[in-house]
Design a protein around this motif. Structure first.
Motif, PDB file in Angstrom:
ATOM      1  N   ARG A  78      -0.659 -35.133   4.653  1.00 37.08           N
ATOM      2  CA  ARG A  78       0.217 -36.446   4.681  1.00 37.08           C
ATOM      3  C   ARG A  78       1.758 -36.006   5.048  1.00 37.08           C
ATOM      4  NH1 ARG A  78      -0.394 -34.227  -0.299  1.00 37.08           N
ATOM      5  NH2 ARG A  78       1.681 -34.235  -1.826  1.00 37.08           N
ATOM      6  N   THR A  85      -0.455 -42.498  11.064  1.00 38.87           N
ATOM      7  CA  THR A  85      -0.180 -43.390   9.766  1.00 38.87           C
ATOM      8  C   THR A  85      -1.161 -43.786   9.137  1.00 38.87           C
ATOM      9  OG1 THR A  85       2.073 -43.830  10.743  1.00 38.87           O
ATOM     10  CG2 THR A  85       1.003 -45.226   8.926  1.00 38.87           C
ATOM     11  N   ILE A  88      -2.705 -41.205   6.680  1.00 41.19           N
ATOM     12  CA  ILE A  88      -1.764 -40.744   5.674  1.00 41.19           C
ATOM     13  C   ILE A  88      -2.052 -42.009   4.724  1.00 41.19           C
ATOM     14  CG2 ILE A  88       0.711 -40.921   4.866  1.00 41.19           C
ATOM     15  CD1 ILE A  88       1.311 -39.678   7.610  1.00 41.19           C
ATOM     16  N   VAL A  89      -2.080 -43.384   5.073  1.00 47.15           N
ATOM     17  CA  VAL A  89      -2.272 -44.460   4.161  1.00 47.15           C
ATOM     18  C   VAL A  89      -3.718 -44.143   3.466  1.00 47.15           C
ATOM     19  CG1 VAL A  89      -2.999 -46.747   4.202  1.00 47.15           C
ATOM     20  CG2 VAL A  89      -0.870 -46.088   5.445  1.00 47.15           C
ATOM     21  N   ILE A 156       5.841 -45.355  -0.179  1.00 42.78           N
ATOM     22  CA  ILE A 156       4.661 -45.975   0.606  1.00 42.78           C
ATOM     23  C   ILE A 156       3.757 -46.881  -0.305  1.00 42.78           C
ATOM     24  CG2 ILE A 156       3.177 -43.942   0.387  1.00 42.78           C
ATOM     25  CD1 ILE A 156       2.143 -44.647   2.862  1.00 42.78           C
ATOM     26  N   LYS A 187       7.748 -42.638   9.349  1.00 44.05           N
ATOM     27  CA  LYS A 187       6.861 -43.696  10.305  1.00 44.05           C
ATOM     28  C   LYS A 187       5.881 -44.475   9.411  1.00 44.05           C
ATOM     29  CE  LYS A 187       3.156 -40.216  11.239  1.00 44.05           C
ATOM     30  NZ  LYS A 187       2.399 -39.479  12.095  1.00 44.05           N
ATOM     31  N   THR A 188       5.783 -44.026   8.285  1.00 44.17           N
ATOM     32  CA  THR A 188       4.877 -45.003   7.326  1.00 44.17           C
ATOM     33  C   THR A 188       5.568 -46.196   6.592  1.00 44.17           C
ATOM     34  OG1 THR A 188       5.394 -43.822   5.052  1.00 44.17           O
ATOM     35  CG2 THR A 188       3.678 -42.952   6.483  1.00 44.17           C
ATOM     36  N   PHE A 191       4.319 -49.447   7.808  1.00 42.21           N
ATOM     37  CA  PHE A 191       2.968 -50.064   7.057  1.00 42.21           C
ATOM     38  C   PHE A 191       3.324 -50.632   5.809  1.00 42.21           C
ATOM     39  CE2 PHE A 191       0.408 -48.847   3.472  1.00 42.21           C
ATOM     40  CZ  PHE A 191      -0.517 -49.528   3.338  1.00 42.21           C
ATOM     41  N   THR A 192       4.163 -50.143   4.975  1.00 43.60           N
ATOM     42  CA  THR A 192       4.640 -50.883   4.002  1.00 43.60           C
ATOM     43  C   THR A 192       5.237 -52.122   4.114  1.00 43.60           C
ATOM     44  OG1 THR A 192       4.882 -48.681   2.730  1.00 43.60           O
ATOM     45  CG2 THR A 192       6.162 -50.585   1.844  1.00 43.60           C
TER      46      THR A 192
END
Length: 232
Positions: A78, A85, A88-89, A156, A187-188, A191-192
């Motif tokens: 992660r 990404t 990681i999610v 996140i 970079k995540t 996504f959030t």
């Protein structure tokens, strides 16, 4: 008796607002204490409460964690820039049951403080750093009644599949993130944002150029300003 050890900070005698500040993974109260003190000084009528996680850190027995991470990401993928990404999610998604259980305990803790202080949900704010940021979002989004706001610093959306089942409230979320963060990778953040948008949750993002994975004084000033403007 509280279910967590905690420290509380305030600058005045009358308490009209409650701020619960959650420390990060492999951390403790003392690591965020200066920032909690700063908030207490800048938000009139605020009691800032910093609970300490009840689980010993798997990386350092002198520190604490809200829930375990090593087994779901033994190679710490992660934190590697080359990890996509989406991967990681999914790593964070594996902790859904754990973060759900931690959030239930924090919500019980918040409710007991509210009853003691006679502070309403609309005047209650939850915030946190790193793992505490992830937990703060889960707490706010699964609480029965809407809080005044949620302030994740370098977080996140975690345990997304479990969270979708337990989603029951839509407080405003204020996302704070440093652009050079490689621990909870910057970079995540997209996504959030997208996840919150998809679930009709209002959010605002405050990004800090060149800041790595740490808290800074400017974040506390900005968070205090956001809370204060609700009372103008």
């Amino acid at each position: 008796m509280s279910i967590f050890k905690y420290k509380a900070f305030k600058s005045g005698d009358k308490v009209s607002k409650l701020i619960v500040f959650l420390h990060g993974y492999n951390s403790c109260i003392e690591d965020v204490e200066p920032f909690a003190e700063s908030l207490a000084k800048d938000v009139e009528g605020a009691l800032v409460v910093v609970p300490e996680a009840d689980m010993q850190s798997e990386r350092n027995p002198a520190k604490k964690q809200w829930y375990a991470l090593v087994d779901v990401d033994p190679d710490r993928k992660r934190r590697k820039p080359e990890t996509p990404t989406a991967e990681i999610v999914e790593i964070y998604n594996k902790t859904g049951f754990r973060i759900s259980q931690a959030a239930k305990k924090i919500n019980t803790f918040i409710t007991s403080l509210q009853h003691e202080l006679k502070v309403k949900n609309k005047d209650t704010f939850v915030m946190g750093f790193s793992q505490g940021a992830m937990l703060s979002m889960y707490v706010g989004l699964t609480r029965k009644y809407e809080l005044g706001g949620v302030f994740p610093f370098a977080g996140i959306i975690c345990g997304k599949d479990m969270l979708e089942k337990e989603l029951s409230s839509r407080p405003e979320i204020y996302l704070f993130h440093g652009t050079s963060d490689l621990s909870v990778q910057y970079k995540t953040l997209d996504f959030t944002k997208d996840w919150l948008e998809k679930h009709n949750i209002d959010w605002e993002a405050i990004e800090y150029d060149g800041i790595e994975h740490r808290l800074i004084d400017d974040e506390m000033k900005d968070a205090a300003s956001i809370i204060n403007r609700r009372y103008i």
